[in-house]
Design a protein around this motif. Structure first.
Motif, short mmCIF file in Angstrom:
data_model
loop_
_atom_site.label_atom_id
_atom_site.label_comp_id
_atom_site.label_asym_id
_atom_site.label_seq_id
_atom_site.Cartn_x
_atom_site.Cartn_y
_atom_site.Cartn_z
N GLN A 272 41.26 30.64 51.84
CA GLN A 272 41.19 31.54 50.68
C GLN A 272 41.76 32.57 50.80
O GLN A 272 41.71 33.30 51.55
CB GLN A 272 39.25 32.16 51.57
CG GLN A 272 37.87 31.24 50.81
CD GLN A 272 38.20 30.33 49.25
OE1 GLN A 272 38.64 31.20 48.61
NE2 GLN A 272 37.39 29.67 49.60
N ARG A 273 42.49 32.45 49.61
CA ARG A 273 43.12 33.15 49.39
C ARG A 273 42.74 34.16 47.76
O ARG A 273 41.78 33.64 47.47
CB ARG A 273 44.71 32.38 48.75
CG ARG A 273 46.18 32.50 49.40
CD ARG A 273 46.65 31.54 48.60
NE ARG A 273 45.86 29.84 48.15
CZ ARG A 273 46.48 29.63 47.26
NH1 ARG A 273 47.31 30.11 47.18
NH2 ARG A 273 46.01 28.93 47.03
N PRO A 274 42.50 35.93 48.77
CA PRO A 274 42.71 36.54 47.30
C PRO A 274 43.06 36.71 45.86
O PRO A 274 44.29 35.76 45.39
CB PRO A 274 42.45 38.18 47.53
CG PRO A 274 44.01 38.00 48.42
CD PRO A 274 44.07 36.23 49.20
N GLY A 275 41.72 36.30 45.29
CA GLY A 275 42.21 36.47 43.51
C GLY A 275 42.20 37.65 42.12
O GLY A 275 42.47 38.45 43.57
N PRO A 276 42.47 37.97 41.38
CA PRO A 276 42.45 38.70 40.91
C PRO A 276 41.32 39.89 40.34
O PRO A 276 40.25 39.04 40.77
CB PRO A 276 42.56 37.96 39.12
CG PRO A 276 42.51 36.83 39.54
CD PRO A 276 42.53 36.01 40.90
N ALA A 277 41.69 41.08 40.71
CA ALA A 277 41.03 42.18 40.64
C ALA A 277 40.07 42.40 39.15
O ALA A 277 38.90 42.13 39.16
CB ALA A 277 41.01 43.39 41.89
N HIS A 278 40.77 41.63 38.61
CA HIS A 278 39.96 42.19 36.82
C HIS A 278 40.32 40.84 36.67
O HIS A 278 41.18 39.76 36.56
CB HIS A 278 40.89 43.07 36.32
CG HIS A 278 40.95 44.29 36.72
ND1 HIS A 278 39.76 45.38 36.43
CD2 HIS A 278 41.62 45.16 37.96
CE1 HIS A 278 39.68 46.21 36.29
NE2 HIS A 278 40.67 46.32 37.09
N GLY A 279 39.39 40.46 35.22
CA GLY A 279 39.00 39.19 35.51
C GLY A 279 39.58 38.81 33.34
O GLY A 279 39.81 40.36 32.97
N SER A 280 40.27 37.87 33.21
CA SER A 280 40.76 38.23 31.93
C SER A 280 39.67 37.28 31.06
O SER A 280 40.05 36.77 29.94
CB SER A 280 42.15 36.84 32.39
OG SER A 280 41.68 36.65 32.83
N LEU A 281 38.71 36.53 31.45
CA LEU A 281 37.69 35.69 30.85
C LEU A 281 37.60 36.29 29.25
O LEU A 281 36.41 37.33 30.03
CB LEU A 281 36.86 35.25 31.32
CG LEU A 281 37.62 34.27 33.07
CD1 LEU A 281 35.86 33.68 33.76
CD2 LEU A 281 37.98 33.51 32.28
N THR B 93 36.35 35.70 41.12
CA THR B 93 36.70 36.89 41.88
C THR B 93 35.65 37.07 41.53
O THR B 93 34.85 37.48 40.17
CB THR B 93 37.98 37.55 42.08
OG1 THR B 93 37.89 37.50 40.97
CG2 THR B 93 39.38 36.50 42.51
N GLU B 96 36.41 39.07 38.88
CA GLU B 96 36.85 38.61 37.41
C GLU B 96 35.29 38.55 37.22
O GLU B 96 34.78 38.18 35.37
CB GLU B 96 36.80 36.84 37.41
CG GLU B 96 38.85 37.16 37.55
CD GLU B 96 38.91 35.53 38.19
OE1 GLU B 96 39.39 35.07 37.03
OE2 GLU B 96 38.87 34.91 39.29
N ASP B 99 34.28 42.09 35.15
CA ASP B 99 34.41 41.91 34.07
C ASP B 99 33.69 40.95 32.81
O ASP B 99 33.39 41.18 31.80
CB ASP B 99 36.28 42.23 34.05
CG ASP B 99 36.76 42.90 34.68
OD1 ASP B 99 35.54 44.14 34.98
OD2 ASP B 99 37.70 43.23 35.33
N THR B 125 38.50 41.38 45.05
CA THR B 125 39.84 40.24 44.60
C THR B 125 39.21 39.30 45.21
O THR B 125 39.71 37.85 45.79
CB THR B 125 40.90 40.64 45.70
OG1 THR B 125 40.41 40.58 46.68
CG2 THR B 125 41.72 41.65 45.01
#
Ligand SMILES: Nc1ncnc2c1ncn2[C@@H]1O[C@H](COP(=O)(O)OP(=O)(O)O)[C@@H](O)[C@H]1O
Ligand SMILES: [Mg+2]
Lengths: 530, 313
Positions: A272-281, B93, B96, B99, B125
């Motif tokens: 499991q790699r960490p993903g973005p803390a903020h979403g772009s959706l 995440t 995500e 947001d 994250t």
């Protein structure tokens, strides 16, 4: 090993209970289909001369060979009657076995049902073992029942059971493939997609292999569906070929258990790699695209590969027809162009059905999101029901259209290169786009079912299979015309597309709109369910 | 004072099961309203009706003066909801999802979002697949609390949180009340609802059986006290507000109303008190005493009670 398998028996019983209707219907359906086709064949080809004529026509027609394979003994009634079942329905069977296996492995893991059960006395390997026992067992019963049904029609018993066991062994091989896929992916959807893509690739491999002159080339022998054809039931009964799919199972199953042992419940193989803390959706639309994108990308790649291969075969179609008889036939049918067109048309129609299957799967995101509880979180915000449903529905329609555009372009470019004729791209693309409305009808039908009978959404797959079967075998079964006309695919114009098709295209689009409106109406009236 | 939620005689059936059987509930503007009931009593069903996710089979209901079934879009801009069973997209995440939900709600305060992430100690994250139940609940809570909604509908929001996080959550709810926002908070734990609510409604088998301000419901609750003393005093059961006194050797246990606590403590201290344990009243006790039934035997096909389930990961 014993400890890790504890509870397998319980799980097998539980699984059989859950699937008792599904499995019985499939087994009965396949056996009945095989039996009825064999008795229909006996009526259609009463003497050896009629069989030889039919078999030679099939073997000489590239589209038939690509789609169904060759008849290896033109005098054999069984080989001729079962030609459509040897590769084509075997692929359908493989898809069903992938569904069953994934249903009891990755799908249960994803929904947390296995976590619930793992609390009890249940070994780590038990769920996988149980899933394989169920799908292997179902394959075997299906094969034996079909063999019995064939023998009962009076065909030779040896050939009948060679045919049935071929189905059994192929079903097992694809169950093993699905079991492996369930270890590699993290969602049931991705695992099923992987299985279906493997089936599609093996189908194309054998299509290309079978088209080689003379007879099957090495490519056919690389494909488990090709193996099933090379058993040559009723045409020599090569029993030893049954060994190949079984060997594949024997190779894959230990690897699958090995991989299962190396991962946690619910996890895939990758870390499991960490993903973005903020979403772009930005909203539900982005979300729908994000959820559907991977599957669409995989389909797009498969469609382009398949399309180029099919297109590049265009130049060979008329060369296959070498006997004086078929040359004569060719002239009557309108020359090489007409034959090439017929071949292309058949392939494009198949792609249209596949695109409909994609659209159906994509729109069923609505139901899977609802049952997963994701919809509840979304509808708790200012998102309306209609807006959310539209996001997945329109994304599905767009995906279908994109796939058919890619089909047209890739088949067109392949054919253009093979025939040294650039104008092929335009006319083939047009023919391909003409398949979109029928696929949209299927997509919209899924929306209608989602609106009114959400628990039946998966049944739309059954309906799709019925439509495909009516298209392929309706004439053979003497199905009444009105019944065959129910299938939207029956109304898609074929290559070369003239202005005559416009009316049916408009009718198909209107049907899709009506179904969609029905779906929205139902969805806006019903409770959110889990 | 206007009412944010008004439900009268609401009926909801699922096939043969009657989940709500003539439910009356009012939540006034600016109050924290505890909605208390055992599992299967109909709390989630009530909240889903208020959100327009389910359609009522009878009675009338209004939220902010609007019909939640018809005015979803306008209403939901002013509401925030935390589902009882938070399910997230396994591939997204936590950040995500927060947001996305915030944008769908019509915007959230980024500074507030970051404060809440710190307060609840959530790593944004991580993929939702890797979150425990408590962490999934935090994602939904943060997404809701970071918006400027007027009304918060929270369905058992603490059922997966550990005690430290429960504290953080209580702080947030108090803050909301100070800002004059309205909170409807469902729970099956009496002490939690008591600690936060201005008013409480108790639901049993699809009906509200008791509603009122906390003080008014106090008489319903009894603390269970167990004490070890040197000499057992006589006549404890004669004290007002002290019930069910049981003496076993040097150990005394009793059920005590709030008014009986002071006299009992005096008597016990005089008797040479060594150890004292007291347990806050539970919903189960209350049901047993006041409605003559165990919560698990609620009629109307309600599900069985299953208190004290927890899930950590
Ligand atoms: N979708 C549904 N279908 C059938 N029965 C339901 C459904 N949702 C809730 N119920 C039933 O309604 C009753 C109330 O459930 P619920 O509102 O979830 O209770 P609570 O949230 O208080 O635990 C229960 O008996 C439950 O089984
Ligand atoms: Mg609930």
């Amino acid at each position: 090993m014993g400890e890790t398998l504890a509870g397998t028996g319980t799980l097998v019983r539980l699984g059989l209970r859950r699937d008792r209707w599904l499995l019985s219907l499939w087994i009965l359906g396949f056996a009945a289909m095989a039996g009825s086709s064999a008795s229909a064949g006996a009526g259609l080809f009463p003497d050896v001369a009629s069989r030889i004529a039919a078999a030679e026509t099939i073997n000489a027609t590239a589209s038939m060979v690509a789609l169904f394979g060759r008849v290896y003994d033109p005098t054999s009634l069984g080989a001729l009657s079962m030609i459509k079942y040897t590769a084509f329905m075997t692929a359908v069977l493989a898809v069903l076995m992938v569904f069953v296996t994934i249903r009891h492995t990755r799908a249960d893991e994803e929904s947390g049902q296995l976590e619930l059960l793992s609390g009890g006395r249940l070994g780590r390997n038990a769920p996988l073992a149980a899933a394989l026992v169920i799908s292997f067992g179902a394959s075997l019963v299906l094969g034996l029942a079909s063999g019995g049904a064939l023998a009962a029609t009076g065909l030779p018993a040896a050939g009948s059971f060679a045919f049935g066991l071929g189905w059994a062994a192929t079903g097992m091989a694809f169950s093993a493939v699905a079991g492996l896929g369930a270890q590699l992916t993290t969602s049931a959807r991705a695992a099923t997609g992987l299985g279906v893509i493997v089936i599609a690739i093996t189908y194309v491999l054998r299509a290309v292999g079978d088209l080689a002159q003379p007879g099957p080339s090495a490519l056919s022998w690389l494909s488990p569906i090709g193996w099933n054809q090379q058993i040559r039931a009723y045409a020599g009964d090569n029993w030893w070929v049954l060994f190949l799919p079984l060997a594949l199972c024997a190779a894959l199953v230990p690897v699958t258990f090995f991989l299962r042992a190396r991962r946690d419940l619910g996890a895939g193989l990758g870390e499991q790699r960490p993903g973005p803390a903020h979403g772009s959706l930005q909203g539900v639309w982005d979300l729908a695209v994000r959820l559907q994108f991977r599957m669409l990308a995989a389909w797009a790649v498969a469609v382009v590969l398949f399309g180029v291969v099919i297109g590049s075969l265009a130049g060979n179609v008329s060369q296959f027809l070498t006997s004086p008889n078929s040359q004569d036939l060719m002239k009557k049918l309108g020359g090489a162009q007409a034959l090439t067109d017929a071949f292309m048309a058949a392939e494009i129609a198949i792609m249209g059905i596949l695109a409909a299957a994609y659209g159906l799967g994509a729109v069923n995101h609505l139901r899977s999101e609802e049952t997963a509880g994701h919809t509840e979180a979304l509808l708790g915000t200012a998102t309306t029901r209609a807006r959310w449903a539209t996001s997945h529905y329109v994304a599905a329609l767009g995906g279908v259209a994109l796939l058919m555009l890619l089909t047209g372009l890739s088949v067109g470019v392949g054919a253009g290169l093979a025939l040294h004729d650039g104008s092929q791209v335009g006319r083939i693309t047009l023919a391909s786009l003409a398949q979109i409305p029928a696929a949209w009808v299927i997509t919209s039908m899924a929306l209608a079912i989602f609106g009114w009978a959400p628990r039946l959404t998966t049944a739309v797959w059954g309906l799709l299979v019925v439509f495909i079967a009516l298209g392929e075998f309706g004439v053979l079964w003497n199905a009444p015309q009105w019944l065959m006309d129910l299938s939207p695919f029956q109304h898609s114009p074929l290559l070369p597309v003239g202005s005559g098709g416009v009316v049916s295209l408009v009718a198909l689009i209107v049907t899709a709109c009506v179904l969609a409106a029905l779906g929205y109406a139902g969805w806006s009236r019903r409770d959110l369910t889990a | 004072m206007t009412n944010v939620v008004e439900m009268t005689g609401v009926v909801k059936r699922f096939g043969k099961v009657t989940a709500l059987d003539g439910l009356d509930l009012t939540v006034a503007q600016g109050e924290v309203h505890g909605f208390l009931g055992p599992n299967g009593a109909g709390k989630s069903t009530t909240l889903r009706l208020l959100l327009g996710m389910l359609r009522s089979d009878g009675g009338s209901l209004q939220v902010l003066g609007l019909d939640p079934w018809r005015n979803v879009a306008t209403l939901h801009r002013r509401l925030a909801y935390v589902p009882g069973d938070v399910a997230l997209w396994p591939n997204l995440t936590g950040g995500e999802v927060i947001d996305l939900l915030g944008r769908l709600q019509g915007g959230q305060d980024p500074a507030r979002r970051d404060d809440l992430l710190k307060m609840f100690d959530l790593d944004p994250t991580k993929k939702a697949r890797a979150y425990s139940k408590g962490n999934r609940q935090k994602v939904a809570l943060i997404a809701a609390l970071a918006t400027d909604a007027e009304v918060f509908l929270l369905d058992e929001p603490t059922s997966g949180l550990d005690p430290l996080m429960e504290d953080a959550f209580r702080g947030c709810v108090r803050e909301l009340r100070e800002q004059g926002r309205t909170v409807l908070l469902s729970s099956h734990i009496l002490s939690e609802a008591e600690a936060l609510s201005d008013r409480l409604s108790i639901i049993r088998a699809g009906k509200v059986v008791e509603t009122g301000p906390l003080q008014q419901l106090r008489h319903l609750t009894r603390t269970s006290v167990t004490a070890d003393v040197t000499t057992v005093p006589q006549g404890l059961e004669l004290l007002t507000g002290v019930h069910d006194v049981v003496v076993a050797g040097q150990r005394i246990s009793a059920q005590v109303e709030p008014s009986g606590l002071a006299p009992l403590m005096q008597a016990l201290t005089a008797a040479g008190l060594h150890t004292l344990t007291s347990q806050p009243p539970t919903l189960e006790d209350l049901f047993l005493r006041h409605y003559g039934t165990n919560t698990t035997k609620a009629p109307a096909g309600a599900a069985t009670s299953n208190p004290g389930h927890s899930n950590h990961g």
